[in-house]
Design an enzyme around this catalytic site. Structure first.
Site, PDB file in Angstrom:
ATOM      1  N   ARG A 125      11.087  -1.626  11.341  1.00 56.71           N
ATOM      2  CA  ARG A 125       9.939  -1.170  12.140  1.00 56.71           C
ATOM      3  C   ARG A 125       9.710  -2.083  13.331  1.00 56.71           C
ATOM      4  O   ARG A 125       9.850  -3.298  13.228  1.00 56.71           O
ATOM      5  CB  ARG A 125       8.687  -1.145  11.261  1.00 56.71           C
ATOM      6  CG  ARG A 125       8.406   0.234  10.731  1.00 56.71           C
ATOM      7  CD  ARG A 125       7.330   0.282   9.704  1.00 56.71           C
ATOM      8  NE  ARG A 125       6.078  -0.376  10.060  1.00 56.71           N
ATOM      9  CZ  ARG A 125       4.992  -0.342   9.303  1.00 56.71           C
ATOM     10  NH1 ARG A 125       5.003   0.326   8.159  1.00 56.71           N
ATOM     11  NH2 ARG A 125       3.889  -0.968   9.662  1.00 56.71           N
ATOM     12  N   ARG A 143      11.871  -5.751   5.085  1.00 55.39           N
ATOM     13  CA  ARG A 143      11.599  -4.317   4.926  1.00 55.39           C
ATOM     14  C   ARG A 143      12.549  -3.448   5.744  1.00 55.39           C
ATOM     15  O   ARG A 143      12.888  -3.762   6.880  1.00 55.39           O
ATOM     16  CB  ARG A 143      10.166  -4.006   5.352  1.00 55.39           C
ATOM     17  CG  ARG A 143       9.950  -2.489   5.399  1.00 55.39           C
ATOM     18  CD  ARG A 143       8.545  -2.059   5.429  1.00 55.39           C
ATOM     19  NE  ARG A 143       7.780  -2.647   6.492  1.00 55.39           N
ATOM     20  CZ  ARG A 143       6.479  -2.509   6.569  1.00 55.39           C
ATOM     21  NH1 ARG A 143       5.828  -1.833   5.637  1.00 55.39           N
ATOM     22  NH2 ARG A 143       5.818  -3.050   7.556  1.00 55.39           N
ATOM     23  N   ARG A 173      -0.829  -8.761  13.354  1.00 62.59           N
ATOM     24  CA  ARG A 173      -1.360  -7.777  12.400  1.00 62.59           C
ATOM     25  C   ARG A 173      -2.149  -8.469  11.291  1.00 62.59           C
ATOM     26  O   ARG A 173      -3.168  -7.955  10.839  1.00 62.59           O
ATOM     27  CB  ARG A 173      -0.205  -6.952  11.802  1.00 62.59           C
ATOM     28  CG  ARG A 173       0.383  -5.957  12.803  1.00 62.59           C
ATOM     29  CD  ARG A 173       1.763  -5.492  12.402  1.00 62.59           C
ATOM     30  NE  ARG A 173       1.797  -4.786  11.137  1.00 62.59           N
ATOM     31  CZ  ARG A 173       2.882  -4.695  10.362  1.00 62.59           C
ATOM     32  NH1 ARG A 173       4.014  -5.270  10.721  1.00 62.59           N
ATOM     33  NH2 ARG A 173       2.824  -4.025   9.242  1.00 62.59           N
ATOM     34  N   ARG A 191      -9.812   1.221   8.165  1.00 61.45           N
ATOM     35  CA  ARG A 191      -9.372  -0.112   8.555  1.00 61.45           C
ATOM     36  C   ARG A 191     -10.442  -0.878   9.294  1.00 61.45           C
ATOM     37  O   ARG A 191     -10.227  -2.030   9.664  1.00 61.45           O
ATOM     38  CB  ARG A 191      -8.189   0.039   9.492  1.00 61.45           C
ATOM     39  CG  ARG A 191      -6.887  -0.401   8.912  1.00 61.45           C
ATOM     40  CD  ARG A 191      -5.828  -0.045   9.916  1.00 61.45           C
ATOM     41  NE  ARG A 191      -4.685  -0.860   9.771  1.00 61.45           N
ATOM     42  CZ  ARG A 191      -3.596  -0.484   9.076  1.00 61.45           C
ATOM     43  NH1 ARG A 191      -3.551   0.665   8.471  1.00 61.45           N
ATOM     44  NH2 ARG A 191      -2.573  -1.282   9.004  1.00 61.45           N
ATOM     45  N   LYS A 231       0.845  -1.211   0.000  1.00 62.98           N
ATOM     46  CA  LYS A 231       0.000   0.000   0.000  1.00 62.98           C
ATOM     47  C   LYS A 231       0.876   1.255   0.000  1.00 62.98           C
ATOM     48  O   LYS A 231       0.673   2.172  -0.780  1.00 62.98           O
ATOM     49  CB  LYS A 231      -0.930   0.025   1.238  1.00 62.98           C
ATOM     50  CG  LYS A 231      -1.846  -1.175   1.351  1.00 62.98           C
ATOM     51  CD  LYS A 231      -2.741  -1.092   2.573  1.00 62.98           C
ATOM     52  CE  LYS A 231      -2.026  -1.139   3.908  1.00 62.98           C
ATOM     53  NZ  LYS A 231      -1.309  -2.409   4.184  1.00 62.98           N
TER      54      LYS A 231
HETATM   55  P1  AP5 Z   1       4.843  -1.560   1.923  1.00 64.64           P
HETATM   56  O1  AP5 Z   1       4.596  -0.741   0.704  1.00 64.64           O
HETATM   57  O2  AP5 Z   1       5.433  -0.906   3.110  1.00 64.64           O
HETATM   58  O3  AP5 Z   1       3.507  -2.349   2.305  1.00 64.64           O
HETATM   59  P2  AP5 Z   1       2.248  -1.879   3.129  1.00 64.64           P
HETATM   60  O4  AP5 Z   1       1.065  -2.577   2.556  1.00 64.64           O
HETATM   61  O5  AP5 Z   1       2.193  -0.385   3.200  1.00 64.64           O
HETATM   62  O6  AP5 Z   1       2.606  -2.537   4.519  1.00 64.64           O
HETATM   63  P3  AP5 Z   1       2.536  -1.973   5.990  1.00 64.64           P
HETATM   64  O7  AP5 Z   1       3.194  -3.012   6.842  1.00 64.64           O
HETATM   65  O8  AP5 Z   1       3.084  -0.583   6.067  1.00 64.64           O
HETATM   66  O9  AP5 Z   1       1.013  -1.929   6.213  1.00 64.64           O
HETATM   67  P4  AP5 Z   1       0.252  -1.893   7.522  1.00 64.64           P
HETATM   68  O10 AP5 Z   1      -1.125  -1.640   7.048  1.00 64.64           O
HETATM   69  O11 AP5 Z   1       0.429  -3.076   8.387  1.00 64.64           O
HETATM   70  O12 AP5 Z   1       0.979  -0.705   8.342  1.00 64.64           O
HETATM   71  P5  AP5 Z   1       0.627   0.826   8.567  1.00 64.64           P
HETATM   72  O13 AP5 Z   1       1.888   1.575   8.561  1.00 64.64           O
HETATM   73  O14 AP5 Z   1      -0.497   1.292   7.704  1.00 64.64           O
HETATM   74  O15 AP5 Z   1       5.746  -2.797   1.466  1.00 64.64           O
HETATM   75  C1  AP5 Z   1       6.184  -3.757   2.403  1.00 64.64           C
HETATM   76  C2  AP5 Z   1       7.558  -4.315   1.941  1.00 64.64           C
HETATM   77  O16 AP5 Z   1       7.397  -4.981   0.684  1.00 64.64           O
HETATM   78  C3  AP5 Z   1       8.602  -3.209   1.694  1.00 64.64           C
HETATM   79  O17 AP5 Z   1       9.851  -3.694   2.071  1.00 64.64           O
HETATM   80  C4  AP5 Z   1       8.536  -2.964   0.174  1.00 64.64           C
HETATM   81  O18 AP5 Z   1       9.765  -2.501  -0.341  1.00 64.64           O
HETATM   82  C5  AP5 Z   1       8.209  -4.371  -0.337  1.00 64.64           C
HETATM   83  N1  AP5 Z   1       7.392  -4.332  -1.554  1.00 64.64           N
HETATM   84  C6  AP5 Z   1       6.363  -3.470  -1.860  1.00 64.64           C
HETATM   85  N2  AP5 Z   1       5.847  -3.745  -3.052  1.00 64.64           N
HETATM   86  C7  AP5 Z   1       6.539  -4.817  -3.525  1.00 64.64           C
HETATM   87  C8  AP5 Z   1       6.455  -5.568  -4.728  1.00 64.64           C
HETATM   88  N3  AP5 Z   1       5.553  -5.288  -5.692  1.00 64.64           N
HETATM   89  N4  AP5 Z   1       7.304  -6.611  -4.876  1.00 64.64           N
HETATM   90  C9  AP5 Z   1       8.222  -6.928  -3.927  1.00 64.64           C
HETATM   91  N5  AP5 Z   1       8.361  -6.216  -2.767  1.00 64.64           N
HETATM   92  C10 AP5 Z   1       7.513  -5.186  -2.580  1.00 64.64           C
HETATM   93  O19 AP5 Z   1       0.047   0.773  10.059  1.00 64.64           O
HETATM   94  C11 AP5 Z   1       0.867   0.428  11.146  1.00 64.64           C
HETATM   95  C12 AP5 Z   1       0.048   0.347  12.407  1.00 64.64           C
HETATM   96  O20 AP5 Z   1      -0.554   1.633  12.672  1.00 64.64           O
HETATM   97  C13 AP5 Z   1      -1.125  -0.611  12.400  1.00 64.64           C
HETATM   98  O21 AP5 Z   1      -0.729  -1.934  12.730  1.00 64.64           O
HETATM   99  C14 AP5 Z   1      -2.013  -0.014  13.481  1.00 64.64           C
HETATM  100  O22 AP5 Z   1      -1.490  -0.291  14.768  1.00 64.64           O
HETATM  101  C15 AP5 Z   1      -1.851   1.475  13.251  1.00 64.64           C
HETATM  102  N6  AP5 Z   1      -2.841   2.023  12.295  1.00 64.64           N
HETATM  103  C16 AP5 Z   1      -2.572   2.508  11.055  1.00 64.64           C
HETATM  104  N7  AP5 Z   1      -3.692   2.952  10.479  1.00 64.64           N
HETATM  105  C17 AP5 Z   1      -4.688   2.746  11.359  1.00 64.64           C
HETATM  106  C18 AP5 Z   1      -6.084   2.969  11.317  1.00 64.64           C
HETATM  107  N8  AP5 Z   1      -6.672   3.502  10.247  1.00 64.64           N
HETATM  108  N9  AP5 Z   1      -6.815   2.613  12.388  1.00 64.64           N
HETATM  109  C19 AP5 Z   1      -6.234   2.065  13.498  1.00 64.64           C
HETATM  110  N10 AP5 Z   1      -4.910   1.818  13.602  1.00 64.64           N
HETATM  111  C20 AP5 Z   1      -4.140   2.154  12.530  1.00 64.64           C
END
Ligand code: AP5
Length: 212
Positions: free
Chosen positions: A158, A125, A169, A86, A11
């Site tokens: 992270r 990552r 998660r 979410r 994402k």
């Molecule tokens: P990346 O692009 O970082 O993937 P992502 O889907 O963004 O993964 P996240 O782990 O950031 O998502 P998340 O939803 O768990 O975390 P968030 O920060 O939103 O890619 C991941 C890896 O893969 C990278 O190394 C990248 O280089 C690689 N990659 C990407 N594309 C690729 C491809 N095509 N091929 C190969 N490799 C690839 O949230 C974190 C925390 O915040 C949550 O757990 C929660 O506690 C809180 N939170 C956030 N939003 C909310 C909300 N709305 N409500 C409540 N709590 C929330």
């Protein structure tokens, strides 16, 4: 546009690419919460503990953050939401917010990636705490080892990328966020995209899907 997808689906990677191309802001609740956690304030410490446990912060906190951000001038011409909504409660709050401001309907992009690939991506990552960019040791390394391509900042693992937290998660995604796929499908707003392949291939698929 809203990006839906499990942890590691890409994402953030896709949102960053498209925000650059379309010149609209990428709004990542994860990045905003990590910034709050780093502030060290009492609320920040509470948020840090929630993130480290792989749990979600309350809908109230998430909705307040997003509402404030969407009201800023740079989001008037469009935005990419990365990691919000979410829960069904957050999706309903977003519907209300967009209706009140007379905004156009969303494009919701569900990025689909198999579980083994998600785990491999999160395990390799490296992230930039300064600007939120994401890299991967194997398939998307930074140009200079350990340094962000965009701002030169030091890359980190992270806190929530430890295997036991990743498992938590993924469970929470399945229980609380996956129901949003049906929610947006019923509204006719859902696009599904295969998230496997090089990031640029995935970007092109997304563009074809919305402009298509
Ligand atoms: P990346 O692009 O970082 O993937 P992502 O889907 O963004 O993964 P996240 O782990 O950031 O998502 P998340 O939803 O768990 O975390 P968030 O920060 O939103 O890619 C991941 C890896 O893969 C990278 O190394 C990248 O280089 C690689 N990659 C990407 N594309 C690729 C491809 N095509 N091929 C190969 N490799 C690839 O949230 C974190 C925390 O915040 C949550 O757990 C929660 O506690 C809180 N939170 C956030 N939003 C909310 C909300 N709305 N409500 C409540 N709590 C929330």
């Amino acid at each position: 546009m809203v990006f839906l997808g499990p942890p590691g689906a890409g994402k953030g990677t896709q949102a960053q690419q498209l925000a650059g191309r379309w010149r609209i802001p990428q709004i990542s609740t994860g990045d905003m919460l990590r910034e709050a956690a780093r502030s060290g304030s009492p609320l920040g410490r509470q948020v840090a503990a929630t993130l480290e446990a792989g749990q979600l912060v309350s809908d109230e906190i998430a909705v307040t953050l997003v509402e404030e951000r969407l009201n800023r001038e740079d989001a008037r011409g469009g935005f990419i939401l990365d990691g919000f909504p979410r829960t069904v409660g957050q999706a309903a709050a977003l519907d209300g917010l967009l209706a009140r401001h007379g905004r156009e309907p969303l494009n919701v992009m569900a990025i689909e990636v198999p579980r083994e690939e998600l785990i491999a991506r999160l395990g390799g990552r490296r992230s930039c705490p300064r600007d939120g960019s994401s890299y991967h040791l194997g398939n998307h390394p930074p140009r200079v080892a350990g340094r962000c391509d965009l701002c030169g900042g030091e890359l980190m693992v992270r806190n929530d990328d430890r295997p036991e937290t990743v498992e938590k998660r993924l469970q929470i995604y399945q229980q609380q966020t996956e129901p949003l796929i049906a929610y947006y499908q019923r509204k006719g707003l859902l696009h599904r995209v295969d998230g496997l392949g090089a990031p640029l291939q995935v970007v092109e698929r997304i563009i074809r899907s919305v402009e298509g």
